[in-house]
Scaffold this motif. Sequence first.
Motif, PDB file in Angstrom:
ATOM      1  N   TRP A  89       0.842  -1.194   0.000  1.00 18.09           N
ATOM      2  CA  TRP A  89       0.000   0.000   0.000  1.00 18.09           C
ATOM      3  C   TRP A  89       0.876   1.242   0.000  1.00 18.09           C
ATOM      4  CZ3 TRP A  89      -5.471   0.260   0.442  1.00 18.09           C
ATOM      5  CH2 TRP A  89      -6.095  -0.988   0.491  1.00 18.09           C
ATOM      6  N   TYR A  90       0.596   2.137  -0.944  1.00 14.69           N
ATOM      7  CA  TYR A  90       1.352   3.377  -1.115  1.00 14.69           C
ATOM      8  C   TYR A  90       0.470   4.587  -0.837  1.00 14.69           C
ATOM      9  CZ  TYR A  90       5.134   1.023  -3.682  1.00 14.69           C
ATOM     10  OH  TYR A  90       6.185   0.225  -4.060  1.00 14.69           O
ATOM     11  N   ALA A  91       1.070   5.640  -0.273  1.00 15.40           N
ATOM     12  CA  ALA A  91       0.407   6.929  -0.087  1.00 15.40           C
ATOM     13  C   ALA A  91       1.107   7.974  -0.951  1.00 15.40           C
ATOM     14  CB  ALA A  91       0.472   7.350   1.378  1.00 15.40           C
ATOM     15  N   GLY A  92       0.402   9.050  -1.232  1.00 21.33           N
ATOM     16  CA  GLY A  92       0.992  10.174  -1.952  1.00 21.33           C
ATOM     17  C   GLY A  92       1.462   9.852  -3.351  1.00 21.33           C
ATOM     18  N   MET A  93       0.740   8.985  -4.055  1.00 21.07           N
ATOM     19  CA  MET A  93       1.181   8.549  -5.382  1.00 21.07           C
ATOM     20  C   MET A  93       0.768   9.530  -6.475  1.00 21.07           C
ATOM     21  SD  MET A  93       3.141   6.160  -4.839  1.00 21.07           S
ATOM     22  CE  MET A  93       3.446   5.771  -6.539  1.00 21.07           C
ATOM     23  N   THR A  94       1.356  10.706  -6.407  1.00 20.63           N
ATOM     24  CA  THR A  94       1.117  11.746  -7.390  1.00 20.63           C
ATOM     25  C   THR A  94       1.794  11.393  -8.712  1.00 20.63           C
ATOM     26  OG1 THR A  94       3.019  12.914  -6.489  1.00 20.63           O
ATOM     27  CG2 THR A  94       0.837  13.566  -5.661  1.00 20.63           C
ATOM     28  N   ALA A  95       1.393  12.107  -9.752  1.00 28.78           N
ATOM     29  CA  ALA A  95       1.912  11.826 -11.104  1.00 28.78           C
ATOM     30  C   ALA A  95       3.432  11.854 -11.157  1.00 28.78           C
ATOM     31  CB  ALA A  95       1.322  12.835 -12.095  1.00 28.78           C
ATOM     32  N   ASP A  96       4.068  12.748 -10.421  1.00 25.02           N
ATOM     33  CA  ASP A  96       5.529  12.838 -10.470  1.00 25.02           C
ATOM     34  C   ASP A  96       6.216  11.643  -9.814  1.00 25.02           C
ATOM     35  OD1 ASP A  96       4.456  14.022  -8.046  1.00 25.02           O
ATOM     36  OD2 ASP A  96       6.471  14.752  -7.597  1.00 25.02           O
ATOM     37  N   ARG A  97       5.533  10.903  -8.967  1.00 29.24           N
ATOM     38  CA  ARG A  97       6.116   9.721  -8.318  1.00 29.24           C
ATOM     39  C   ARG A  97       5.954   8.448  -9.150  1.00 29.24           C
ATOM     40  NH1 ARG A  97       4.908   9.782  -1.840  1.00 29.24           N
ATOM     41  NH2 ARG A  97       6.285  11.528  -1.342  1.00 29.24           N
ATOM     42  N   VAL A  98       5.014   8.457 -10.059  1.00 32.62           N
ATOM     43  CA  VAL A  98       4.682   7.247 -10.808  1.00 32.62           C
ATOM     44  C   VAL A  98       5.873   6.660 -11.572  1.00 32.62           C
ATOM     45  CG1 VAL A  98       3.283   6.334 -12.710  1.00 32.62           C
ATOM     46  CG2 VAL A  98       2.209   7.664 -10.881  1.00 32.62           C
ATOM     47  N   PRO A  99       6.689   7.447 -12.299  1.00 36.36           N
ATOM     48  CA  PRO A  99       7.817   6.841 -13.026  1.00 36.36           C
ATOM     49  C   PRO A  99       8.775   6.071 -12.109  1.00 36.36           C
ATOM     50  CG  PRO A  99       7.416   9.042 -13.848  1.00 36.36           C
ATOM     51  CD  PRO A  99       6.554   8.873 -12.617  1.00 36.36           C
ATOM     52  N   ARG A 100       9.095   6.633 -10.950  1.00 36.28           N
ATOM     53  CA  ARG A 100       9.993   5.927 -10.021  1.00 36.28           C
ATOM     54  C   ARG A 100       9.335   4.651  -9.500  1.00 36.28           C
ATOM     55  NH1 ARG A 100      12.252   7.979  -4.171  1.00 36.28           N
ATOM     56  NH2 ARG A 100      13.215   5.980  -3.634  1.00 36.28           N
ATOM     57  N   PHE A 101       8.040   4.726  -9.163  1.00 35.02           N
ATOM     58  CA  PHE A 101       7.311   3.549  -8.710  1.00 35.02           C
ATOM     59  C   PHE A 101       7.357   2.441  -9.755  1.00 35.02           C
ATOM     60  CE2 PHE A 101       3.215   1.487  -9.578  1.00 35.02           C
ATOM     61  CZ  PHE A 101       3.197   0.568  -8.549  1.00 35.02           C
ATOM     62  N   VAL A 102       7.091   2.785 -11.009  1.00 35.98           N
ATOM     63  CA  VAL A 102       7.084   1.777 -12.080  1.00 35.98           C
ATOM     64  C   VAL A 102       8.476   1.175 -12.221  1.00 35.98           C
ATOM     65  CG1 VAL A 102       6.802   1.407 -14.566  1.00 35.98           C
ATOM     66  CG2 VAL A 102       5.104   2.752 -13.297  1.00 35.98           C
ATOM     67  N   GLU A 103       9.485   2.006 -12.250  1.00 33.11           N
ATOM     68  CA  GLU A 103      10.861   1.512 -12.423  1.00 33.11           C
ATOM     69  C   GLU A 103      11.287   0.616 -11.267  1.00 33.11           C
ATOM     70  OE1 GLU A 103      14.532   0.594 -13.778  1.00 33.11           O
ATOM     71  OE2 GLU A 103      12.951   1.583 -14.924  1.00 33.11           O
ATOM     72  N   GLU A 104      11.109   1.086 -10.052  1.00 31.32           N
ATOM     73  CA  GLU A 104      11.615   0.342  -8.888  1.00 31.32           C
ATOM     74  C   GLU A 104      10.736  -0.843  -8.508  1.00 31.32           C
ATOM     75  OE1 GLU A 104      13.006   2.749  -5.625  1.00 31.32           O
ATOM     76  OE2 GLU A 104      13.789   4.259  -7.019  1.00 31.32           O
ATOM     77  N   HIS A 105       9.424  -0.632  -8.416  1.00 31.80           N
ATOM     78  CA  HIS A 105       8.568  -1.720  -7.941  1.00 31.80           C
ATOM     79  C   HIS A 105       8.163  -2.668  -9.057  1.00 31.80           C
ATOM     80  CE1 HIS A 105       5.303  -3.072  -4.929  1.00 31.80           C
ATOM     81  NE2 HIS A 105       5.451  -3.987  -5.847  1.00 31.80           N
TER      82      HIS A 105
END
Length: 122
Positions: A89-105
Amino acid sequence: MTPEERRELAAIADKLLIGHFHRHVFLCLGPTCCASEAGEAAWDALKRELKDRNLSLAAGPAACYRTKVGCLRVCKGGPVMVVYPEGTWYAGMTADRVPRFVEEHLVGGRPVEDWVFARNPL
């Protein structure tokens, strides 16, 4: 359900490659946990990242399905996201965080721990 309805649904599932993904991402679009605009922007970023990396409507070890939802019942710190089967479960998943989330997770298999607030693996 009629046999025809079952065939139609099976055809849709086939087209969407249901049965071929390894993860399912649910993203809450608000408006209680975040402004609807922030939720929609995060959704657009998630769609774009998954498409650009060939992770959506694809097969393979990082294949991922995405679903936008109106509420994940957390109602704070949004946009809120959950990734299954890990149940991260993630919080604060704004558009600017999405690329890092996709790459890392999703690609790297490592959750972005700074944004994780709960776990419930399936």
